[in-house]
Design an enzyme around this catalytic site. Structure first.
Site, PDB file in Angstrom:
ATOM      1  CG  ASP A 424     -49.942  44.161 -78.716  1.00  0.00           C
ATOM      2  OD1 ASP A 424     -50.785  45.024 -78.458  1.00  0.00           O
ATOM      3  OD2 ASP A 424     -49.534  43.901 -79.869  1.00  0.00           O
ATOM      4  CD  GLU A 453     -54.836  43.872 -77.613  1.00  0.00           C
ATOM      5  OE1 GLU A 453     -55.544  44.603 -78.306  1.00  0.00           O
ATOM      6  OE2 GLU A 453     -53.901  43.190 -78.099  1.00  0.00           O
TER       7      GLU A 453
HETATM    8  O1  LIG Z   1     -54.225  43.884 -83.028  1.00  0.00           O
HETATM    9  P1  LIG Z   1     -54.949  44.534 -81.887  1.00  0.00           P
HETATM   10  O2  LIG Z   1     -56.218  45.168 -82.345  1.00  0.00           O
HETATM   11  O3  LIG Z   1     -55.149  43.567 -80.775  1.00  0.00           O
HETATM   12  O4  LIG Z   1     -54.052  45.747 -81.325  1.00  0.00           O
HETATM   13  C1  LIG Z   1     -52.889  45.670 -80.545  1.00  0.00           C
HETATM   14  O5  LIG Z   1     -51.756  45.290 -81.239  1.00  0.00           O
HETATM   15  C2  LIG Z   1     -51.385  46.153 -82.367  1.00  0.00           C
HETATM   16  C3  LIG Z   1     -50.068  45.658 -82.872  1.00  0.00           C
HETATM   17  O6  LIG Z   1     -49.144  45.701 -81.847  1.00  0.00           O
HETATM   18  C4  LIG Z   1     -51.294  47.614 -81.927  1.00  0.00           C
HETATM   19  O7  LIG Z   1     -51.281  48.382 -83.094  1.00  0.00           O
HETATM   20  C5  LIG Z   1     -50.570  49.614 -83.060  1.00  0.00           C
HETATM   21  O8  LIG Z   1     -49.190  49.328 -83.289  1.00  0.00           O
HETATM   22  C6  LIG Z   1     -48.883  48.831 -84.592  1.00  0.00           C
HETATM   23  C7  LIG Z   1     -47.405  48.574 -84.612  1.00  0.00           C
HETATM   24  O9  LIG Z   1     -46.720  49.754 -84.366  1.00  0.00           O
HETATM   25  C8  LIG Z   1     -49.340  49.846 -85.625  1.00  0.00           C
HETATM   26  O10 LIG Z   1     -49.072  49.346 -86.916  1.00  0.00           O
HETATM   27  C9  LIG Z   1     -50.839  50.062 -85.486  1.00  0.00           C
HETATM   28  O11 LIG Z   1     -51.273  51.029 -86.415  1.00  0.00           O
HETATM   29  C10 LIG Z   1     -51.121  50.543 -84.095  1.00  0.00           C
HETATM   30  O12 LIG Z   1     -52.517  50.630 -83.918  1.00  0.00           O
HETATM   31  C11 LIG Z   1     -52.521  48.000 -81.121  1.00  0.00           C
HETATM   32  O13 LIG Z   1     -52.412  49.313 -80.643  1.00  0.00           O
HETATM   33  C12 LIG Z   1     -52.623  47.035 -79.961  1.00  0.00           C
HETATM   34  O14 LIG Z   1     -53.644  47.389 -79.086  1.00  0.00           O
END
Ligand SMILES: O=P(O)(O)O[C@H]1O[C@H](CO)[C@@H](O[C@H]2O[C@H](CO)[C@@H](O)[C@H](O)[C@H]2O)[C@H](O)[C@H]1O
Length: 723
Positions: A424, A453
């Site tokens: 992530d 990612e």
């Molecule tokens: O930041 P990205 O768009 O690359 O997304 C990735 O990382 C995010 C953070 O880990 C993740 O976001 C999800 O988890 C968060 C923490 O719990 C939360 O605050 C966000 O609302 C939620 O979308 C995302 O899913 C991941 O793909």
């Protein structure tokens, strides 16, 4: 100040590809992958050059020697491909040399036709082919004679092919005889000069001289490394689901869900395997924090029964080394992994290096976070997204401690059967760290793969690949028009594969593009066809097969996103009501498995179409790599049969609303058609792998693709129709 020099060898060889930072870092490859190689090689004057690529296995043994072909006239580029057949760090080298035979073919052809220096040119041909015959004879008599050919760089000394195994030696008396016949033909004064010349340039002579060229002034590029990884590093179909949703039960009375778990999710693995996927990826499976837990639709005040975002890792139940109590125990997880393996699926886990305020790290290692002057810790962000429920880690505060902890966690999951990690947001952590971690892990576990990612600037995305990430998410999701796709496919297949392996996801829990929101079922089909055929890696998040397309207003995200709630999907009902595209997904994965051509990235060739929405590309896979091949024990492998060549042509209408028709102009050189593949009319047969129809095609072909009926052709070229 003193400067270095360009250090050109006798024949300049430059711009060797694939190479990362001049060969400092090994270029990416996986077992069996067709790796296109190229270099710029040129020389003074007008004499002809020969250029080869030589592939060495991790033990330094020569395994493939292929003549490179010239590219666009005037650019001095040479192209070919090599194909490593085992894991480890392989090497390839470019050799460029003066090719007196090719010079003679050209000069004698021009001069004899013009009546200039006729006798002299014929005498030169006789001398060259006699030398080649002597060369074959001396190899046949003493195969080891030329073992040290690389050392023989002295001017005007001919250097033959280095192959000198018993098998190649056995063929040489026949080669010698053929060459001596050509010498006779060239010497036969009863024939016309052009007929004498023809004896020296007959196809079998050219191909012999191609295989065992006479070489002078051989110049070596130096060796370039290829890191050859297991097949799944570059060729796999991924599926993502949230284990808590798989088998979740809604209680009408309480209006709440009972979470699914690894036992119930294991039952869904049959569905995933049945669609032909190879990897099952799950968002974080660890305990989820309570502090600042997010509620439905990314709201900031979760209710008592809202499960929270799985990326908000850590609670009193544990952190990254623990399993969410509702998902089960370590034993349940291991049973899930075992079931996946039984079904031919690998399990990929999320590695999200961040912490909920409730994570044990926050109290045990406050130094791993950045504390502001007011004593608080700022939450994480990936602008413009705000992640109020997690703290980012500050890798510079205690690098030693953090590195050690992450390595411990990764090893723990490896011990529990996980060999793939989807990482992530790696671009929010230091590159140096990833380079260290991936090297460290791969040293003991070369089978472990990491998917980056990172949706960010190209420099960082490329550098993550160079730092070791085996695969990367891409911008494919937002490349929807013909123009965008042509540019992007050209880039990922030709310009960046040395360091960036694209995994084409059609959707993720974070990405529901406008194209899918408004394109209807056809849009889902079109994007799946493109992703599954354009690159050997593709991925899909659950719900895509049901064409779930409703977004949260103003966002490119699903409404009622599974990131914050349970989802209970009825796949059977969707199929019965015609809302499912599972049969297409299954067929796409079957086609991928049956057609080796779709397992390569670098062989993709774009073709012209006459309308502005239809995309056409092809891939061709040879049963065997080109050139002279040697197996691991040094035995030369016989050449392939043409009927084993696999070519797939893909034609997709990217307009999900309207039918498009036009002409596709195929670059036939990309299809490598052989005489035995052609009908009496000079056409060839293509079988549509989606519809089962067969057509006769040629360079120019009419198409009509109606997105509601048939959005695409996936065509397999029939080989060896003449038997
Ligand atoms: O930041 P990205 O768009 O690359 O997304 C990735 O990382 C995010 C953070 O880990 C993740 O976001 C999800 O988890 C968060 C923490 O719990 C939360 O605050 C966000 O609302 C939620 O979308 C995302 O899913 C991941 O793909």
């Amino acid at each position: 100040m003193s400067y270095g020099k360009a250090d050109y060898g006798r024949i300049p060889v430059t711009e060797v590809q694939p190479a990362i930072d001049g060969g400092k870092v090994p270029a990416k490859a996986f077992v069996g992958e067709e790796i296109t190689v190229s270099a710029v090689a040129f020389r003074e004057g007008h004499d002809q050059l020969g250029v080869s690529a030589v592939l060495y296995d991790p033990h330094g043994r020569e395994r493939q020697r292929v003549r490179l072909r010239p590219g666009t006239p005037g650019l001095d580029q040479w192209h070919g491909s090599v194909r490593p057949d085992g894991e480890g760090v392989w090497e390839f080298e470019i050799e460029a040399w003066d090719s007196p035979y090719d010079t003679w073919v050209h000069d004698a052809g021009v001069k004899i036709a013009a009546g200039v220096d006729v006798d002299l040119m014929l005498q030169e041909g006789i001398k060259l082919l006699s030398t080649a015959a002597d060369d074959a004879a001396s190899y046949a008599a003493e195969p080891a004679l030329n073992k040290g050919a690389a050392a023989l760089e002295a001017l005007s000394k001919f250097v033959g092919n280095k192959q000198s195994t018993p098998e190649s030696a056995a063929l040489l008396p026949r080669h010698e005889a053929t060459l001596r016949e050509a010498v006779q033909g060239l010497s036969d004064t009863t024939r016309e000069p052009l007929d004498r010349y023809a004896a020296g340039v007959a196809p079998e002579i050219k191909s012999l001289m191609d295989e065992r060229p006479l070489r002078r002034l051989v110049t070596y590029s130096g060796k370039f490394p290829l890191n050859v990884e297991r097949v799944a590093a570059g060729h796999a179909a991924w599926y993502e689901f949230f284990p808590r949703s798989e088998g979740a039960v809604f209680n009408q009375e309480t209006g709440t869900f009972t979470s699914g778990n690894f036992r119930t999710a294991a039952k869904s693995l049959d569905r995933v395997a049945d669609m032909g996927f190879n990897v099952i990826y799950m968002p974080p499976i660890h305990p989820i924090g309570r502090a600042h837990r997010k509620g439905p639709n990314n709201t900031l005040n979760a209710g008592e029964f809202d499960p929270g975002s799985p990326w908000a890792i850590g609670s009193p139940d544990g952190g990254h080394d623990a399993i969410h109590p509702e998902l089960g125990t370590v034993e349940d997880f291991e049973a899930f992994v075992a079931r996946a393996h039984e079904l031919g699926l690998e399990v990929a886990l999320d590695l999200a290096l961040q912490a909920s305020p409730d994570h044990p790290w926050v109290t045990e290692h406050p130094e791993w976070f950045t504390t502001r002057v007011d004593g608080t810790i700022a939450y994480a962000e990936n602008p413009p997204k705000k992640y109020q429920d997690i703290f980012p880690i500050n890798f510079d505060n205690d690098p030693k401690g953090i590195y050690k902890e992450v390595l411990r966690i990764v090893k723990l999951w490896i011990d529990r059967g996980v060999k793939i990690f989807r990482v992530d947001n790696p671009h929010t952590k230091p590159l140096q760290f990833w380079e260290w971690l991936i090297r460290k892990v791969n040293k003991d576990h070369p089978e472990v793969l990491f998917l980056a990612e990172a949706f960010t600037r190209p420099a960082m995305m490329g550098a993550l690949g160079k730092a070791g990430f085996q695969q990367s998410y891409t911008y494919f999701t937002w490349r929807n028009t013909k123009e965008e796709l042509y540019e992007y496919l050209q880039h990922v297949s030709q310009e960046s594969p040395a360091y960036f392996r694209p995994n084409f996801w059609v959707n993720t829990p974070d990405i529901l593009t406008e194209y899918l929101q408004y394109g209807g079922q056809a849009a889902f089909k079109i994007r799946a066809i493109l992703a599954a055929t354009a690159t050997p890696l593709w991925g899909m998040y659950a719900g895509y097969e049901l064409c779930e397309h409703v977004a949260r207003p103003g966002a490119e995200e699903y409404i009622d996103n599974e990131k914050y709630e349970f989802k209970n999907r009825d796949f059977a009902a969707a199929e019965a009501e015609g809302r499912s595209i599972i049969p297409l997904i299954r067929r796409l994965n079957e086609i991928r498995a049956a057609h080796p051509a779709l397992g390569d990235l670098r062989t993709l060739r774009l073709h012209d179409t006459s309308d502005d929405a239809t995309v056409a590309f092809s891939k061709t896979r040879h049963a065997q790599p080109h050139g002279v091949l040697t197996d691991a024990s040094g035995v030369v492998v016989p050449a392939e049969k043409s009927s084993d060549i696999d070519t797939v042509i893909v034609l997709v209408n990217t307009d999900s609303h309207y039918a498009r028709e036009g002409q596709v102009h195929l670059d036939l050189s990309a299809l490598d058609l052989r005489p035995e593949d052609l009908t009496d009319n000079g056409t060839f047969l293509v079988d549509d792998l989606l519809s089962g129809e067969t057509w006769e095609w040629s360079a120019e072909n009419y198409y009509r693709l109606d997105p509601h009926v048939r959005p695409a052709h996936i065509l397999s070229v029939r080989r060896g129709i003449r038997g």
